[in-house]
Design a protein around this motif. Sequence first.
Motif, PDB file in Angstrom:
ATOM      1  N   GLY A 142     195.356  66.519  70.692  1.00 18.10           N
ATOM      2  CA  GLY A 142     194.583  66.936  69.532  1.00 18.10           C
ATOM      3  C   GLY A 142     193.458  65.981  69.207  1.00 18.10           C
ATOM      4  O   GLY A 142     193.283  64.945  69.859  1.00 18.10           O
ATOM      5  N   PRO A 143     192.660  66.299  68.187  1.00 16.72           N
ATOM      6  CA  PRO A 143     191.518  65.457  67.801  1.00 16.72           C
ATOM      7  C   PRO A 143     191.994  64.219  67.049  1.00 16.72           C
ATOM      8  O   PRO A 143     192.390  64.289  65.883  1.00 16.72           O
ATOM      9  N   ALA A 144     191.950  63.075  67.691  1.00 16.27           N
ATOM     10  CA  ALA A 144     192.559  61.863  67.144  1.00 16.27           C
ATOM     11  C   ALA A 144     191.987  61.484  65.782  1.00 16.27           C
ATOM     12  O   ALA A 144     192.735  61.162  64.852  1.00 16.27           O
ATOM     13  N   THR A 145     190.667  61.522  65.655  1.00 18.07           N
ATOM     14  CA  THR A 145     190.056  61.123  64.384  1.00 18.07           C
ATOM     15  C   THR A 145     190.455  62.082  63.280  1.00 18.07           C
ATOM     16  O   THR A 145     190.803  61.672  62.168  1.00 18.07           O
ATOM     17  N   ALA A 146     190.421  63.375  63.571  1.00 18.74           N
ATOM     18  CA  ALA A 146     190.766  64.374  62.558  1.00 18.74           C
ATOM     19  C   ALA A 146     192.222  64.237  62.112  1.00 18.74           C
ATOM     20  O   ALA A 146     192.528  64.340  60.923  1.00 18.74           O
ATOM     21  N   LEU A 147     193.119  64.000  63.071  1.00 20.80           N
ATOM     22  CA  LEU A 147     194.530  63.840  62.696  1.00 20.80           C
ATOM     23  C   LEU A 147     194.723  62.612  61.811  1.00 20.80           C
ATOM     24  O   LEU A 147     195.507  62.640  60.855  1.00 20.80           O
ATOM     25  N   GLY A 148     194.018  61.527  62.131  1.00 23.40           N
ATOM     26  CA  GLY A 148     194.098  60.334  61.292  1.00 23.40           C
ATOM     27  C   GLY A 148     193.588  60.595  59.889  1.00 23.40           C
ATOM     28  O   GLY A 148     194.177  60.142  58.907  1.00 23.40           O
ATOM     29  N   LEU A 149     192.480  61.341  59.785  1.00 27.18           N
ATOM     30  CA  LEU A 149     191.929  61.663  58.464  1.00 27.18           C
ATOM     31  C   LEU A 149     192.835  62.628  57.707  1.00 27.18           C
ATOM     32  O   LEU A 149     192.936  62.561  56.477  1.00 27.18           O
ATOM     33  N   LEU A 202     183.248  62.516  57.215  1.00 28.22           N
ATOM     34  CA  LEU A 202     183.534  61.593  58.322  1.00 28.22           C
ATOM     35  C   LEU A 202     183.948  62.376  59.563  1.00 28.22           C
ATOM     36  O   LEU A 202     183.498  62.085  60.676  1.00 28.22           O
ATOM     37  N   GLY A 203     184.821  63.354  59.379  1.00 30.13           N
ATOM     38  CA  GLY A 203     185.263  64.155  60.510  1.00 30.13           C
ATOM     39  C   GLY A 203     184.126  64.919  61.171  1.00 30.13           C
ATOM     40  O   GLY A 203     184.060  65.043  62.399  1.00 30.13           O
ATOM     41  N   MET A 204     183.205  65.426  60.365  1.00 32.18           N
ATOM     42  CA  MET A 204     182.093  66.209  60.900  1.00 32.18           C
ATOM     43  C   MET A 204     181.045  65.340  61.590  1.00 32.18           C
ATOM     44  O   MET A 204     180.132  65.867  62.221  1.00 32.18           O
ATOM     45  N   SER A 205     181.184  64.024  61.459  1.00 32.69           N
ATOM     46  CA  SER A 205     180.236  63.120  62.113  1.00 32.69           C
ATOM     47  C   SER A 205     180.706  62.680  63.491  1.00 32.69           C
ATOM     48  O   SER A 205     180.019  61.910  64.161  1.00 32.69           O
ATOM     49  N   THR A 206     181.858  63.172  63.948  1.00 32.61           N
ATOM     50  CA  THR A 206     182.432  62.713  65.211  1.00 32.61           C
ATOM     51  C   THR A 206     182.025  63.591  66.387  1.00 32.61           C
ATOM     52  O   THR A 206     181.650  64.761  66.221  1.00 32.61           O
ATOM     53  N   LYS A 207     182.147  63.041  67.586  1.00 35.78           N
ATOM     54  CA  LYS A 207     181.917  63.823  68.796  1.00 35.78           C
ATOM     55  C   LYS A 207     182.966  64.921  68.943  1.00 35.78           C
ATOM     56  O   LYS A 207     182.696  65.957  69.554  1.00 35.78           O
ATOM     57  N   GLU A 208     184.158  64.671  68.408  1.00 40.56           N
ATOM     58  CA  GLU A 208     185.213  65.692  68.454  1.00 40.56           C
ATOM     59  C   GLU A 208     184.747  66.970  67.778  1.00 40.56           C
ATOM     60  O   GLU A 208     184.919  68.077  68.301  1.00 40.56           O
ATOM     61  N   PHE A 209     184.181  66.829  66.562  1.00 35.59           N
ATOM     62  CA  PHE A 209     183.710  67.998  65.840  1.00 35.59           C
ATOM     63  C   PHE A 209     182.574  68.669  66.581  1.00 35.59           C
ATOM     64  O   PHE A 209     182.527  69.894  66.728  1.00 35.59           O
ATOM     65  N   GLU A 210     181.634  67.883  67.062  1.00 38.76           N
ATOM     66  CA  GLU A 210     180.475  68.435  67.762  1.00 38.76           C
ATOM     67  C   GLU A 210     180.912  69.258  68.969  1.00 38.76           C
ATOM     68  O   GLU A 210     180.436  70.389  69.188  1.00 38.76           O
ATOM     69  N   GLY A 219     187.047  71.736  72.305  1.00 34.17           N
ATOM     70  CA  GLY A 219     186.592  70.790  73.317  1.00 34.17           C
ATOM     71  C   GLY A 219     186.766  69.359  72.897  1.00 34.17           C
ATOM     72  O   GLY A 219     185.836  68.566  72.958  1.00 34.17           O
ATOM     73  N   CYS A 220     187.958  68.989  72.413  1.00 32.87           N
ATOM     74  CA  CYS A 220     188.178  67.647  71.908  1.00 32.87           C
ATOM     75  C   CYS A 220     188.020  66.631  73.034  1.00 32.87           C
ATOM     76  O   CYS A 220     188.509  66.816  74.141  1.00 32.87           O
ATOM     77  N   THR A 221     187.329  65.559  72.705  1.00 32.27           N
ATOM     78  CA  THR A 221     187.073  64.530  73.714  1.00 32.27           C
ATOM     79  C   THR A 221     187.642  63.180  73.320  1.00 32.27           C
ATOM     80  O   THR A 221     187.365  62.184  73.956  1.00 32.27           O
ATOM     81  N   GLY A 222     188.435  63.112  72.252  1.00 26.92           N
ATOM     82  CA  GLY A 222     188.941  61.825  71.772  1.00 26.92           C
ATOM     83  C   GLY A 222     187.948  61.194  70.852  1.00 26.92           C
ATOM     84  O   GLY A 222     187.029  61.820  70.340  1.00 26.92           O
ATOM     85  N   ARG A 223     188.116  59.914  70.579  1.00 26.19           N
ATOM     86  CA  ARG A 223     187.261  59.229  69.638  1.00 26.19           C
ATOM     87  C   ARG A 223     185.864  59.014  70.244  1.00 26.19           C
ATOM     88  O   ARG A 223     184.947  58.715  69.544  1.00 26.19           O
TER      89      ARG A 223
END
Length: 265
Positions: A207-214, A240-248, A261-265
């Motif tokens: 899963g999207p690591a940053t999103a799960l942390g948030l 913050l979540g929308m600023s990540t490569k995961e969201f993009e 298309g989650c790519t990690g942090r």
Amino acid sequence: MAVGGAIVVEHRGPVTWIRLNRPERCNALTYPLLGELLEVCEEAADDPSARVVVLTGTGPAFCAGGDIHHLLEDNRNRLTEAEQRDRLIRLHRISWLLHAMEKPTIAAINGTAAAAGLSLALACDFRVMSATATLASAFSRLGVPGDFGGTWFAVRLLGLARAKELYLLDEPITAEQALRLGLVTAVAAPESLTVDAGALAERLARGPATALGLMKANFAASLTEPLGEFLDTEATNMILGMSTKEFEAAARAFVEGRGPGCTGR
């Protein structure tokens, strides 16, 4: 695999397994073991390659709580009450880390989880329990109120009335009862517990690591902040979540009709 005596740490790809390793004592907790456990939890929390943390036990028990023989011997060390309190406060950070670190945590409950062992299991985000395991507060029979955040977690998982039953009446809870009460995420056959807990860990690790942390940060804030303040916190974390490569990557995949298309942090 790193072996540290009473604690075994194993890195299985993005999943870090922490194993209590005193099977001859049902993985009962001593102060040295807890110090080591705190250290490995801090390392796992800070390790960017660890996307999920699993806590489990070696042998037939998850953790029987404090080692009473050790505790009685420790009482002869003549620490003052203030020193004892400061030591326990420092070790309580284990529960805080299992609850609040910016990655999912799973308790793979392979056998009895009692007293502080129950508290550590409840501190995790998910619990996968062997069908033959039991849960018990066990504190009242020792004449103590409990530690490692167990009552705090129990109230939030069970509600106040059920949590009081768990602690004051101290009746063991079977895996079937725990699942029905919502104390555990899933029940597994004893021989497949590690596989089932590992499958859950790997699913979370994808899963999207940053999103799960948030998300975990949002849940933590929801326990202490009034709604107006919480909405501000949630807005901050959403941006913050929308600023990540995961969201993009996920957003682009969505509009193009592809999977996430989650790519990690």
